[in-house]
Design an enzyme around this catalytic site. Structure first.
Site, mmCIF file in Angstrom:
data_model
loop_
_atom_site.group_PDB
_atom_site.id
_atom_site.type_symbol
_atom_site.label_atom_id
_atom_site.label_comp_id
_atom_site.label_asym_id
_atom_site.label_seq_id
_atom_site.Cartn_x
_atom_site.Cartn_y
_atom_site.Cartn_z
ATOM 1 N N ASN A 29 6.873 -26.782 110.787
ATOM 2 C CA ASN A 29 7.993 -26.706 111.732
ATOM 3 C C ASN A 29 9.128 -25.893 111.093
ATOM 4 O O ASN A 29 9.626 -26.246 110.026
ATOM 5 C CB ASN A 29 8.457 -28.137 112.056
ATOM 6 C CG ASN A 29 9.590 -28.154 113.058
ATOM 7 O OD1 ASN A 29 10.528 -27.375 112.954
ATOM 8 N ND2 ASN A 29 9.521 -29.051 114.020
ATOM 9 N N HIS B 185 14.414 -25.682 110.999
ATOM 10 C CA HIS B 185 15.573 -25.738 110.106
ATOM 11 C C HIS B 185 15.914 -24.409 109.450
ATOM 12 O O HIS B 185 17.006 -24.255 108.898
ATOM 13 C CB HIS B 185 15.392 -26.855 109.078
ATOM 14 C CG HIS B 185 15.430 -28.189 109.767
ATOM 15 N ND1 HIS B 185 16.510 -28.591 110.501
ATOM 16 C CD2 HIS B 185 14.490 -29.148 109.897
ATOM 17 C CE1 HIS B 185 16.245 -29.773 111.041
ATOM 18 N NE2 HIS B 185 15.027 -30.124 110.696
ATOM 19 N N HIS C 31 10.848 -26.440 118.041
ATOM 20 C CA HIS C 31 11.387 -27.301 119.102
ATOM 21 C C HIS C 31 12.518 -26.553 119.796
ATOM 22 O O HIS C 31 13.549 -26.277 119.191
ATOM 23 C CB HIS C 31 11.898 -28.592 118.447
ATOM 24 C CG HIS C 31 12.396 -29.621 119.409
ATOM 25 N ND1 HIS C 31 12.829 -30.862 119.007
ATOM 26 C CD2 HIS C 31 12.553 -29.605 120.748
ATOM 27 C CE1 HIS C 31 13.210 -31.558 120.061
ATOM 28 N NE2 HIS C 31 13.059 -30.821 121.131
ATOM 29 N N ARG D 148 15.358 -26.962 121.805
ATOM 30 C CA ARG D 148 16.214 -28.064 122.268
ATOM 31 C C ARG D 148 17.139 -27.614 123.388
ATOM 32 O O ARG D 148 17.518 -26.445 123.447
ATOM 33 C CB ARG D 148 17.059 -28.590 121.099
ATOM 34 C CG ARG D 148 16.330 -29.573 120.223
ATOM 35 C CD ARG D 148 17.276 -30.139 119.171
ATOM 36 N NE ARG D 148 16.639 -31.223 118.461
ATOM 37 C CZ ARG D 148 16.771 -32.509 118.776
ATOM 38 N NH1 ARG D 148 17.545 -32.866 119.784
ATOM 39 N NH2 ARG D 148 16.152 -33.432 118.089
ATOM 40 N N ARG E 169 20.300 -25.891 119.322
ATOM 41 C CA ARG E 169 20.988 -25.984 118.025
ATOM 42 C C ARG E 169 20.243 -25.241 116.919
ATOM 43 O O ARG E 169 20.818 -24.915 115.898
ATOM 44 C CB ARG E 169 21.210 -27.443 117.635
ATOM 45 C CG ARG E 169 19.938 -28.185 117.316
ATOM 46 C CD ARG E 169 20.231 -29.556 116.764
ATOM 47 N NE ARG E 169 20.646 -30.487 117.786
ATOM 48 C CZ ARG E 169 20.527 -31.813 117.655
ATOM 49 N NH1 ARG E 169 20.055 -32.323 116.541
ATOM 50 N NH2 ARG E 169 20.886 -32.618 118.622
ATOM 51 N N GLU F 265 7.595 -27.665 120.957
ATOM 52 C CA GLU F 265 8.018 -29.029 121.288
ATOM 53 C C GLU F 265 9.086 -28.944 122.361
ATOM 54 O O GLU F 265 10.062 -28.198 122.209
ATOM 55 C CB GLU F 265 8.589 -29.715 120.049
ATOM 56 C CG GLU F 265 7.551 -29.930 118.971
ATOM 57 C CD GLU F 265 8.172 -30.533 117.723
ATOM 58 O OE1 GLU F 265 9.392 -30.737 117.669
ATOM 59 O OE2 GLU F 265 7.419 -30.792 116.791
ATOM 60 N N THR G 50 14.654 -36.028 116.140
ATOM 61 C CA THR G 50 13.924 -36.812 117.136
ATOM 62 C C THR G 50 13.710 -38.218 116.575
ATOM 63 O O THR G 50 12.899 -38.419 115.680
ATOM 64 C CB THR G 50 12.578 -36.122 117.456
ATOM 65 O OG1 THR G 50 12.834 -34.745 117.666
ATOM 66 C CG2 THR G 50 11.950 -36.716 118.696
ATOM 67 N N GLU H 224 0.597 -37.168 119.164
ATOM 68 C CA GLU H 224 1.171 -37.049 117.819
ATOM 69 C C GLU H 224 1.964 -38.329 117.579
ATOM 70 O O GLU H 224 2.903 -38.636 118.320
ATOM 71 C CB GLU H 224 2.072 -35.821 117.709
ATOM 72 C CG GLU H 224 2.647 -35.712 116.295
ATOM 73 C CD GLU H 224 3.436 -34.434 116.040
ATOM 74 O OE1 GLU H 224 3.204 -33.427 116.721
ATOM 75 O OE2 GLU H 224 4.294 -34.470 115.132
ATOM 76 N N HIS I 113 6.783 -36.420 111.238
ATOM 77 C CA HIS I 113 8.182 -36.813 111.125
ATOM 78 C C HIS I 113 8.482 -37.465 109.776
ATOM 79 O O HIS I 113 7.912 -38.501 109.449
ATOM 80 C CB HIS I 113 8.662 -37.757 112.234
ATOM 81 C CG HIS I 113 10.168 -37.720 112.357
ATOM 82 N ND1 HIS I 113 10.816 -36.810 113.160
ATOM 83 C CD2 HIS I 113 11.127 -38.399 111.710
ATOM 84 C CE1 HIS I 113 12.117 -36.958 113.024
ATOM 85 N NE2 HIS I 113 12.340 -37.904 112.142
HETATM 86 N N1 PXP Z 1 6.561 -33.562 114.938
HETATM 87 C C1 PXP Z 1 7.439 -33.630 115.968
HETATM 88 C C2 PXP Z 1 6.894 -33.869 117.335
HETATM 89 C C3 PXP Z 1 8.813 -33.453 115.752
HETATM 90 O O1 PXP Z 1 9.680 -33.522 116.789
HETATM 91 C C4 PXP Z 1 9.264 -33.173 114.450
HETATM 92 C C5 PXP Z 1 10.716 -32.953 114.199
HETATM 93 O O2 PXP Z 1 11.425 -34.072 114.532
HETATM 94 C C6 PXP Z 1 8.322 -33.113 113.420
HETATM 95 C C7 PXP Z 1 6.983 -33.307 113.686
HETATM 96 C C8 PXP Z 1 8.722 -32.788 112.019
HETATM 97 O O3 PXP Z 1 9.561 -33.737 111.485
HETATM 98 P P1 PXP Z 1 10.249 -33.444 110.078
HETATM 99 O O4 PXP Z 1 11.174 -32.299 110.285
HETATM 100 O O5 PXP Z 1 10.948 -34.720 109.758
HETATM 101 O O6 PXP Z 1 9.146 -33.114 109.110
#
Ligand code: PXP
Length: 235
Positions: A6, A9, A42, A44, A48, A69, A100, A150, A189
């Protein structure tokens, strides 16, 4: 076990200065080269981090799938269809949350999903729901015809010792039940190297999606190295 990286960030950092650096597209390309199986982003409501242009640029520049996402809204579903997205994970979204915070409230969203998921399926989009670890959620997915979940691992990420073991066993049990009903399981997550190691042996768990730790750790070790190490651990 597939690894989804992901890259939200990277865009968070870019947006902090309102410029073009660091570029999330470059992060997607480096992650792919380092062995990621998919890129996750994602979109949003408040934009952001990732924005619409990022999504089309990522698709143009990578050869692995992009998993988008999105919140369960008509705007986001139409965006996915119009942009020819192949994989969508439906997540809950609150404007004020830092991240999330839990799985989608599938009961609350049941009617919307029942009415609108067929539109995603008609457009050949693979759909998963981001859910808390609960047998009832698996049953609701069956009613909706959803065949991929997931599981939100936030609680596991923040728990240690015996309690952590209990949570991992519960995840294992729910994934086994999901599999028996023809539903495939992914997780994500708050995962880091240690937490990934702890859940990677869960049978039938097919994919881990990781963002914050990978991007954060890459400040010290470089994105390519971190993705390679995570891939080695879970692969
Ligand atoms: N999976 C989903 C569906 C998410 O929304 C997120 C981000 O919240 C993640 C995985 C990755 O989470 P993290 O950034 O905490 O690794």
């Amino acid at each position: 076990m597939r690894l989804g990286v992901n890259i939200d960030h990277v865009a968070t950092l870019r947006n902090a200065r309102g410029g073009i650096h660091p570029d999330p597209i470059k992060a997607a390309i480096i992650s792919e080269e380092a062995g990621a199986d998919l890129i996750v982003a994602h979109l949003r409501e408040d934009r952001r981090h990732i924005n619409e242009d990022d999504i089309s640029n990522i698709i143009r520049n990578i050869n692995i799938p992009l998993q988008l996402e999105v919140a369960p809204t008509n705007f986001m579903f139409n965006f996915a269809i119009k942009n020819n997205i192949k994989k969508v994970c439906i997540v809950p979204e609150k404007r004020k949350e830092l991240t999330t915070e839990g799985g989608l409230d599938i009961k609350y969203n049941f009617n919307f999903l029942k009415e609108n998921l067929p539109n995603l399926y008609r457009n050949n989009i693979e759909v998963s729901l981001f859910l808390d670890t609960d047998m009832e959620n698996v049953n609701l997915c069956l009613e909706l015809g959803v065949n991929a979940i997931e599981f939100h691992t936030g609680e596991i990420a923040n728990t240690y010792g015996e309690d952590e073991k209990v949570l991992i066993r519960r995840l294992e049990k729910v994934i086994k039940y999901a599999m028996s009903q023809g539903i495939s399981s992914r997780a994500g997550h708050g995962l880091n190297f240690d937490k990934a190691k702890k859940i990677l042996n869960i049978k039938y768990l097919e994919e881990l999606n990781i963002g914050h730790f990978i991007i954060g750790e890459s400040i010290f070790c470089g994105l390519s190295e971190v993705v390679k190490k995570m891939k080695k651990i879970i692969g």
